[in-house]
Write a protein that holds these residues in place. Structure first.
Motif, PDB file in Angstrom:
ATOM      1  N   ARG A   1      36.670 -10.714 -23.339  1.00  0.00           N
ATOM      2  CA  ARG A   1      35.262 -11.048 -23.162  1.00  0.00           C
ATOM      3  C   ARG A   1      34.759 -10.540 -21.806  1.00  0.00           C
ATOM      4  O   ARG A   1      35.524 -10.372 -20.863  1.00  0.00           O
ATOM      5  N   GLN A   2      33.466 -10.304 -21.766  1.00  0.00           N
ATOM      6  CA  GLN A   2      32.834  -9.838 -20.526  1.00  0.00           C
ATOM      7  C   GLN A   2      32.597 -11.033 -19.597  1.00  0.00           C
ATOM      8  O   GLN A   2      32.345 -12.147 -20.062  1.00  0.00           O
ATOM      9  N   PRO A   3      32.632 -10.813 -18.285  1.00  0.00           N
ATOM     10  CA  PRO A   3      33.027  -9.594 -17.563  1.00  0.00           C
ATOM     11  C   PRO A   3      34.535  -9.373 -17.635  1.00  0.00           C
ATOM     12  O   PRO A   3      35.313 -10.331 -17.516  1.00  0.00           O
ATOM     13  N   PHE A   4      34.943  -8.129 -17.849  1.00  0.00           N
ATOM     14  CA  PHE A   4      36.355  -7.809 -18.008  1.00  0.00           C
ATOM     15  C   PHE A   4      37.077  -7.893 -16.661  1.00  0.00           C
ATOM     16  O   PHE A   4      36.526  -7.503 -15.622  1.00  0.00           O
ATOM     17  N   LYS A   5      38.315  -8.373 -16.709  1.00  0.00           N
ATOM     18  CA  LYS A   5      39.143  -8.507 -15.507  1.00  0.00           C
ATOM     19  C   LYS A   5      40.112  -7.330 -15.437  1.00  0.00           C
ATOM     20  O   LYS A   5      40.862  -7.084 -16.388  1.00  0.00           O
ATOM     21  N   VAL A   6      40.078  -6.624 -14.315  1.00  0.00           N
ATOM     22  CA  VAL A   6      40.904  -5.430 -14.119  1.00  0.00           C
ATOM     23  C   VAL A   6      41.906  -5.725 -13.010  1.00  0.00           C
ATOM     24  O   VAL A   6      41.523  -6.049 -11.873  1.00  0.00           O
ATOM     25  N   LEU A   7      43.195  -5.603 -13.333  1.00  0.00           N
ATOM     26  CA  LEU A   7      44.275  -5.813 -12.367  1.00  0.00           C
ATOM     27  C   LEU A   7      44.698  -4.452 -11.790  1.00  0.00           C
ATOM     28  O   LEU A   7      45.231  -3.604 -12.510  1.00  0.00           O
ATOM     29  N   CYS A   8      44.441  -4.248 -10.511  1.00  0.00           N
ATOM     30  CA  CYS A   8      44.678  -2.954  -9.861  1.00  0.00           C
ATOM     31  C   CYS A   8      45.934  -3.033  -8.982  1.00  0.00           C
ATOM     32  O   CYS A   8      46.157  -4.034  -8.289  1.00  0.00           O
ATOM     33  N   ASP A   9      46.698  -1.962  -9.003  1.00  0.00           N
ATOM     34  CA  ASP A   9      47.847  -1.879  -8.092  1.00  0.00           C
ATOM     35  C   ASP A   9      47.510  -0.947  -6.931  1.00  0.00           C
ATOM     36  O   ASP A   9      46.408  -0.380  -6.852  1.00  0.00           O
ATOM     37  N   GLY A  10      48.458  -0.769  -5.999  1.00  0.00           N
ATOM     38  CA  GLY A  10      48.193   0.029  -4.799  1.00  0.00           C
ATOM     39  C   GLY A  10      47.964   1.505  -5.092  1.00  0.00           C
ATOM     40  O   GLY A  10      47.137   2.154  -4.431  1.00  0.00           O
ATOM     41  N   THR A  11      48.663   2.059  -6.072  1.00  0.00           N
ATOM     42  CA  THR A  11      48.492   3.483  -6.383  1.00  0.00           C
ATOM     43  C   THR A  11      47.089   3.772  -6.908  1.00  0.00           C
ATOM     44  O   THR A  11      46.492   4.806  -6.585  1.00  0.00           O
ATOM     45  N   PHE A  12      46.557   2.869  -7.699  1.00  0.00           N
ATOM     46  CA  PHE A  12      45.213   3.077  -8.250  1.00  0.00           C
ATOM     47  C   PHE A  12      44.157   2.965  -7.156  1.00  0.00           C
ATOM     48  O   PHE A  12      43.206   3.769  -7.107  1.00  0.00           O
ATOM     49  N   VAL A  13      44.306   1.989  -6.249  1.00  0.00           N
ATOM     50  CA  VAL A  13      43.343   1.850  -5.153  1.00  0.00           C
ATOM     51  C   VAL A  13      43.397   3.075  -4.248  1.00  0.00           C
ATOM     52  O   VAL A  13      42.367   3.594  -3.794  1.00  0.00           O
ATOM     53  N   HIS A  14      44.600   3.568  -3.982  1.00  0.00           N
ATOM     54  CA  HIS A  14      44.746   4.763  -3.156  1.00  0.00           C
ATOM     55  C   HIS A  14      44.115   5.987  -3.833  1.00  0.00           C
ATOM     56  O   HIS A  14      43.488   6.818  -3.175  1.00  0.00           O
ATOM     57  N   HIS A  15      44.258   6.103  -5.130  1.00  0.00           N
ATOM     58  CA  HIS A  15      43.649   7.212  -5.860  1.00  0.00           C
ATOM     59  C   HIS A  15      42.122   7.151  -5.775  1.00  0.00           C
ATOM     60  O   HIS A  15      41.455   8.198  -5.630  1.00  0.00           O
ATOM     61  N   LEU A  16      41.548   5.968  -5.846  1.00  0.00           N
ATOM     62  CA  LEU A  16      40.095   5.846  -5.731  1.00  0.00           C
ATOM     63  C   LEU A  16      39.598   6.285  -4.371  1.00  0.00           C
ATOM     64  O   LEU A  16      38.566   6.964  -4.250  1.00  0.00           O
ATOM     65  N   LEU A  17      40.327   5.932  -3.296  1.00  0.00           N
ATOM     66  CA  LEU A  17      39.898   6.317  -1.954  1.00  0.00           C
ATOM     67  C   LEU A  17      40.069   7.813  -1.714  1.00  0.00           C
ATOM     68  O   LEU A  17      39.204   8.452  -1.081  1.00  0.00           O
ATOM     69  N   VAL A  18      41.159   8.392  -2.197  1.00  0.00           N
ATOM     70  CA  VAL A  18      41.413   9.820  -1.965  1.00  0.00           C
ATOM     71  C   VAL A  18      40.375  10.683  -2.667  1.00  0.00           C
ATOM     72  O   VAL A  18      39.876  11.671  -2.118  1.00  0.00           O
ATOM     73  N   ASN A  19      40.014  10.321  -3.894  1.00  0.00           N
ATOM     74  CA  ASN A  19      39.056  11.106  -4.675  1.00  0.00           C
ATOM     75  C   ASN A  19      37.617  10.634  -4.517  1.00  0.00           C
ATOM     76  O   ASN A  19      36.729  11.106  -5.243  1.00  0.00           O
ATOM     77  N   ASN A  20      37.401   9.703  -3.579  1.00  0.00           N
ATOM     78  CA  ASN A  20      36.051   9.248  -3.239  1.00  0.00           C
ATOM     79  C   ASN A  20      35.317   8.701  -4.478  1.00  0.00           C
ATOM     80  O   ASN A  20      34.145   9.007  -4.731  1.00  0.00           O
ATOM     81  N   ILE A  21      36.025   7.897  -5.250  1.00  0.00           N
ATOM     82  CA  ILE A  21      35.412   7.237  -6.414  1.00  0.00           C
ATOM     83  C   ILE A  21      34.988   5.846  -5.940  1.00  0.00           C
ATOM     84  O   ILE A  21      35.695   4.855  -6.120  1.00  0.00           O
ATOM     85  N   MET A  22      33.829   5.809  -5.312  1.00  0.00           N
ATOM     86  CA  MET A  22      33.350   4.581  -4.707  1.00  0.00           C
ATOM     87  C   MET A  22      31.892   4.376  -5.118  1.00  0.00           C
ATOM     88  O   MET A  22      31.151   5.340  -5.308  1.00  0.00           O
ATOM     89  N   PRO A  23      31.456   3.120  -5.234  1.00  0.00           N
ATOM     90  CA  PRO A  23      32.235   1.879  -5.224  1.00  0.00           C
ATOM     91  C   PRO A  23      33.071   1.736  -6.485  1.00  0.00           C
ATOM     92  O   PRO A  23      32.698   2.214  -7.564  1.00  0.00           O
ATOM     93  N   ALA A  24      34.179   1.060  -6.360  1.00  0.00           N
ATOM     94  CA  ALA A  24      35.144   0.998  -7.446  1.00  0.00           C
ATOM     95  C   ALA A  24      34.639   0.167  -8.621  1.00  0.00           C
ATOM     96  O   ALA A  24      34.894   0.511  -9.783  1.00  0.00           O
ATOM     97  N   ASP A  25      33.915  -0.908  -8.345  1.00  0.00           N
ATOM     98  CA  ASP A  25      33.469  -1.775  -9.443  1.00  0.00           C
ATOM     99  C   ASP A  25      32.456  -1.073 -10.340  1.00  0.00           C
ATOM    100  O   ASP A  25      32.488  -1.214 -11.567  1.00  0.00           O
ATOM    101  N   THR A  26      31.560  -0.275  -9.741  1.00  0.00           N
ATOM    102  CA  THR A  26      30.589   0.454 -10.552  1.00  0.00           C
ATOM    103  C   THR A  26      31.260   1.551 -11.371  1.00  0.00           C
ATOM    104  O   THR A  26      30.891   1.800 -12.522  1.00  0.00           O
ATOM    105  N   ALA A  27      32.257   2.225 -10.774  1.00  0.00           N
ATOM    106  CA  ALA A  27      32.971   3.272 -11.511  1.00  0.00           C
ATOM    107  C   ALA A  27      33.713   2.678 -12.712  1.00  0.00           C
ATOM    108  O   ALA A  27      33.688   3.243 -13.816  1.00  0.00           O
ATOM    109  N   LEU A  28      34.366   1.541 -12.533  1.00  0.00           N
ATOM    110  CA  LEU A  28      35.079   0.916 -13.640  1.00  0.00           C
ATOM    111  C   LEU A  28      34.120   0.319 -14.681  1.00  0.00           C
ATOM    112  O   LEU A  28      34.414   0.338 -15.877  1.00  0.00           O
ATOM    113  N   SER A  29      32.991  -0.188 -14.224  1.00  0.00           N
ATOM    114  CA  SER A  29      32.011  -0.709 -15.182  1.00  0.00           C
ATOM    115  C   SER A  29      31.406   0.409 -16.019  1.00  0.00           C
ATOM    116  O   SER A  29      31.135   0.223 -17.206  1.00  0.00           O
TER     117      SER A  29
END
Length: 287
Positions: free
Chosen positions: A23-51
């Motif tokens: 059900r919405q809002p969906f819960k996303v469990l992120c690990d360190g590799t995924f957070v690091h990938h978002l910062l390296v590729n400048n996929i910010m903000p993360a919540d809007t990209a995942l939404s």
């Protein structure tokens, strides 16, 4: 390509929401590799990209074990540690620190009771989680995010669960047998009482089957559908014309009425006085 990717993602989200109760809002469990990938590729903000990826609002989570692992990686992952520290911390109940993969497997468990979307870049971890029912996976590729389609194991699990729902369990079967036995015993007792009453009233009568057929009137249900017959209705008074009188009056009465009118008309005429001719001639001579 974006339209096709969104259709695939919507189809996958619909599968997990219908079959596993996400059900919405969906819960996303992120690990360190995924957070690091978002910062390296400048996929910010993360919540809007995942939404945008899931076409729905999201909430981001992480665990204490993941934060501890990022902290031990050194200065190269300091920004990732700061970004992950801002996320909501999910409860993992580990007194001693574990690895990120082991911690996420313990949080997910056997059937993912918290309904987490798992976002990770570890291929081995994704392969393990594909064998767990009800675990959607997210990964990043360059500057884009992808949602993996459900695995064959998850499809088979859904089909098996649907087949189980259709069939009756052993407990339900036993309960049904008990209820049917109780009903049959009650009917036999009632039948025996009716037979004894008839014999006591008139012993010459032979016992016959006095079992009453169960009708639907007791339950308020009719055996057959009863339709109301339409009665013949009279004509609409508003749409009907008034009846005309077709009686021919007597001609004698018509003549009498005409004569009476003539008499009345004659009586109403004024009568002017007439002078004599001699008087009129004398008047003219005097003039």
């Amino acid at each position: 390509m974006k339209v096709k990717k969104q259709k695939r993602h919507r189809k996958t989200v619909r599968f997990f929401s219908v079959c596993f109760g996400f059900r919405q809002p969906f819960k996303v469990l992120c690990d360190g590799t995924f957070v690091h990938h978002l910062l390296v590729n400048n996929i910010m903000p993360a919540d809007t990209a995942l939404s945008n990826c899931l076409c729905a609002p999201v909430k981001l989570f992480t665990t204490r074990c993941i934060l501890a692992e990022l902290k031990t990686l050194g200065a190269s992952y300091s920004h990732s540690f700061q970004a992950a520290n801002k996320l909501t911390i999910a409860r993992c109940d580990h007194e001693k620190r574990k690895g990120a993969d082991a911690c996420m497997l313990d949080v997910i468990g056997q059937n993912n009771p918290e309904h987490f979307f798992v976002a990770t870049q570890h291929v081995d971890l994704r392969n393990k989680l594909q064998e767990v029912p009800g675990v959607p996976l997210i990964f990043g590729l360059r500057n884009a995010l992808f949602l993996e389609p459900p695995s064959s194991f998850q499809h088979q699990f859904v089909k098996a669960s649907e087949e189980k729902r259709l069939h009756m369990t052993e407990k339900d079967h036993k309960l049904l047998e008990r209820k049917t036995r109780g009903l049959l015993e009650n009917e036999d007792v009632a039948q025996s009482k009716d037979v004894e009453g008839l014999e006591s009233h008139d012993p010459g009568l032979q016992a016959h089957n006095t079992r009453k057929r169960s009708t639907g009137k007791k339950l308020g249900v009719k055996d057959r559908v009863q339709f109301k017959r339409k009665k013949a209705k009279g004509p609409n008074r508003l749409s009907c014309k008034k009846k005309r009188s077709h009686e021919n009056p007597n001609p004698s009465s018509i003549k009498e009425s005409k004569e009476g009118d003539n008499i009345v008309r004659r009586s109403r005429r004024r009568k002017r006085p007439r002078r004599d001719k001699s008087i009129a001639g004398a008047d003219k001579g005097s003039k």
